[in-house]
Design a protein around this motif. Sequence first.
Motif, PDB file in Angstrom:
ATOM      1  N   ASN A  89      41.963  -2.485  40.097  1.00 37.26           N
ATOM      2  CA  ASN A  89      41.800  -1.300  40.958  1.00 37.26           C
ATOM      3  C   ASN A  89      43.055  -1.072  41.809  1.00 37.26           C
ATOM      4  O   ASN A  89      43.095  -1.372  42.990  1.00 37.26           O
ATOM      5  CB  ASN A  89      40.558  -1.464  41.831  1.00 37.26           C
ATOM      6  N   TYR A 125      43.826  10.690  51.877  1.00 33.26           N
ATOM      7  CA  TYR A 125      42.639  10.578  52.735  1.00 33.26           C
ATOM      8  C   TYR A 125      42.131   9.140  52.815  1.00 33.26           C
ATOM      9  O   TYR A 125      41.704   8.683  53.889  1.00 33.26           O
ATOM     10  CB  TYR A 125      41.514  11.490  52.231  1.00 33.26           C
ATOM     11  N   LEU A 160      37.732  -6.769  49.425  1.00 27.66           N
ATOM     12  CA  LEU A 160      37.486  -7.450  48.153  1.00 27.66           C
ATOM     13  C   LEU A 160      37.711  -6.430  47.052  1.00 27.66           C
ATOM     14  O   LEU A 160      37.007  -5.414  46.994  1.00 27.66           O
ATOM     15  CB  LEU A 160      36.040  -7.963  48.100  1.00 27.66           C
ATOM     16  N   ILE A 161      38.696  -6.684  46.185  1.00 19.99           N
ATOM     17  CA  ILE A 161      39.127  -5.628  45.262  1.00 19.99           C
ATOM     18  C   ILE A 161      39.280  -6.169  43.846  1.00 19.99           C
ATOM     19  O   ILE A 161      39.892  -7.225  43.627  1.00 19.99           O
ATOM     20  CB  ILE A 161      40.468  -5.010  45.732  1.00 19.99           C
TER      21      ILE A 161
HETATM   22  C1  LIG Z   1      40.555   3.854  46.476  1.00 15.11           C
HETATM   23  C2  LIG Z   1      40.416   5.327  46.907  1.00 15.11           C
HETATM   24  C3  LIG Z   1      39.429   5.409  48.064  1.00 15.11           C
HETATM   25  C4  LIG Z   1      41.785   5.826  47.360  1.00 15.11           C
HETATM   26  O1  LIG Z   1      41.592   7.110  47.928  1.00 15.11           O
HETATM   27  P1  LIG Z   1      42.735   8.219  47.933  1.00 15.11           P
HETATM   28  O2  LIG Z   1      42.404   9.187  49.001  1.00 15.11           O
HETATM   29  O3  LIG Z   1      42.953   8.743  46.571  1.00 15.11           O
HETATM   30  O4  LIG Z   1      43.981   7.308  48.356  1.00 15.11           O
HETATM   31  P2  LIG Z   1      45.411   7.799  48.879  1.00 15.11           P
HETATM   32  O5  LIG Z   1      45.626   9.212  48.482  1.00 15.11           O
HETATM   33  O6  LIG Z   1      45.467   7.419  50.314  1.00 15.11           O
HETATM   34  O7  LIG Z   1      46.384   6.902  47.981  1.00 15.11           O
HETATM   35  C5  LIG Z   1      46.581   5.565  48.250  1.00 15.11           C
HETATM   36  C6  LIG Z   1      47.537   4.958  47.254  1.00 15.11           C
HETATM   37  O8  LIG Z   1      46.856   4.717  45.994  1.00 15.11           O
HETATM   38  C7  LIG Z   1      47.652   5.239  44.954  1.00 15.11           C
HETATM   39  N1  LIG Z   1      46.778   5.639  43.871  1.00 15.11           N
HETATM   40  C8  LIG Z   1      45.835   6.585  43.911  1.00 15.11           C
HETATM   41  N2  LIG Z   1      45.202   6.643  42.719  1.00 15.11           N
HETATM   42  C9  LIG Z   1      45.775   5.703  41.939  1.00 15.11           C
HETATM   43  C10 LIG Z   1      45.555   5.264  40.615  1.00 15.11           C
HETATM   44  N3  LIG Z   1      44.592   5.788  39.850  1.00 15.11           N
HETATM   45  N4  LIG Z   1      46.334   4.257  40.133  1.00 15.11           N
HETATM   46  C11 LIG Z   1      47.300   3.696  40.897  1.00 15.11           C
HETATM   47  N5  LIG Z   1      47.526   4.056  42.168  1.00 15.11           N
HETATM   48  C12 LIG Z   1      46.779   5.061  42.663  1.00 15.11           C
HETATM   49  C13 LIG Z   1      48.394   6.391  45.579  1.00 15.11           C
HETATM   50  O9  LIG Z   1      49.513   6.728  44.811  1.00 15.11           O
HETATM   51  C14 LIG Z   1      48.744   5.803  46.934  1.00 15.11           C
HETATM   52  O10 LIG Z   1      49.799   4.889  46.843  1.00 15.11           O
HETATM   53  P3  LIG Z   1      51.333   5.300  47.113  1.00 15.11           P
HETATM   54  O11 LIG Z   1      51.369   5.833  48.504  1.00 15.11           O
HETATM   55  O12 LIG Z   1      52.044   4.032  46.910  1.00 15.11           O
HETATM   56  O13 LIG Z   1      51.677   6.359  46.120  1.00 15.11           O
HETATM   57  C15 LIG Z   1      39.920   6.225  45.737  1.00 15.11           C
HETATM   58  O14 LIG Z   1      40.782   6.026  44.635  1.00 15.11           O
HETATM   59  C16 LIG Z   1      38.506   5.923  45.331  1.00 15.11           C
HETATM   60  O15 LIG Z   1      37.569   6.448  45.887  1.00 15.11           O
HETATM   61  N6  LIG Z   1      38.340   5.058  44.314  1.00 15.11           N
HETATM   62  C17 LIG Z   1      37.027   4.749  43.814  1.00 15.11           C
HETATM   63  C18 LIG Z   1      36.202   3.907  44.771  1.00 15.11           C
HETATM   64  C19 LIG Z   1      36.813   2.537  44.973  1.00 15.11           C
HETATM   65  O16 LIG Z   1      37.254   1.888  44.029  1.00 15.11           O
HETATM   66  N7  LIG Z   1      36.801   2.087  46.241  1.00 15.11           N
HETATM   67  C20 LIG Z   1      37.349   0.812  46.616  1.00 15.11           C
HETATM   68  C21 LIG Z   1      36.429  -0.295  46.250  1.00 15.11           C
HETATM   69  S1  LIG Z   1      37.201  -1.898  46.578  1.00 15.11           S
END
Ligand SMILES: CC(C)(COP(=O)(O)OP(=O)(O)OC[C@H]1O[C@@H](n2cnc3c(N)ncnc32)[C@H](O)[C@@H]1OP(=O)(O)O)[C@@H](O)C(=O)NCCC(=O)NCCS
Length: 168
Positions: A135, A106, A130-131
């Motif tokens: 992360n 998503y 900005l990450i």
């Molecule tokens: C970043 C975030 C929005 C990703 O959302 P998501 O719906 O889980 O993402 P997706 O399912 O599209 O996955 C994207 C990629 O991240 C990877 N991924 C997901 N969780 C991971 C983790 N904990 N560690 C490493 N990679 C991870 C997935 O494997 C995928 O990569 P791939 O296709 O190479 O396998 C979610 O993890 C989140 O809300 N994080 C906390 C908030 C945050 O940090 N926001 C960004 C601030 S800069």
Amino acid sequence: MAHPAPTARLRFREMTVADLDSMAMLLGDPEVMTYYDHPKSRAEALAWIEWNQRLYTERGFGLWTLELNDDGAFVGDCGLTPQEVEGTVEIEVGYHVRRALQGQGYGTEAAAACRDFARETLGLHRLIALIDPGNRASQRVAEKIGLTHERDTVRASGKLLRVYAAAL
Ligand SMILES: CC(C)(COP(=O)(O)OP(=O)(O)OC[C@H]1O[C@@H](n2cnc3c(N)ncnc32)[C@H](O)[C@@H]1OP(=O)(O)O)[C@@H](O)C(=O)NCCC(=O)NCCS
């Protein structure tokens, strides 16, 4: 008010104070906020909603509420915000997906729609994210929508962040 069109599984809409319970749950989750200073209180979640409402008015974009097309379930937020980086205002794509729905693509699906909206509707020529260096999930989302690690920057707080960027 313009926002990205629905994707295969997700729809965007403006955030309102009616989203406070959902947003407080999302931004109050310590896991979702791992790379922020601290999980947000309910008052801080309200300020977040109000910040985005100001952005809709002033800039025509912001972070939008993200829902499943199927049943309207709350997914999180995703969108575009101005961020000052070393004296330049850049437009950042941002995303937060609630824990129960992470790992299903998503975040990537929503971020790609915001990138397309930035290019096609807003006519922007550059997009950043900005990450935190730790992360990986966020870095993968950025990479999957075409951003690359351009440089690092130190924020006013002293925190080092990676600048991911793409020409649109
Ligand atoms: C970043 C975030 C929005 C990703 O959302 P998501 O719906 O889980 O993402 P997706 O399912 O599209 O996955 C994207 C990629 O991240 C990877 N991924 C997901 N969780 C991971 C983790 N904990 N560690 C490493 N990679 C991870 C997935 O494997 C995928 O990569 P791939 O296709 O190479 O396998 C979610 O993890 C989140 O809300 N994080 C906390 C908030 C945050 O940090 N926001 C960004 C601030 S800069």
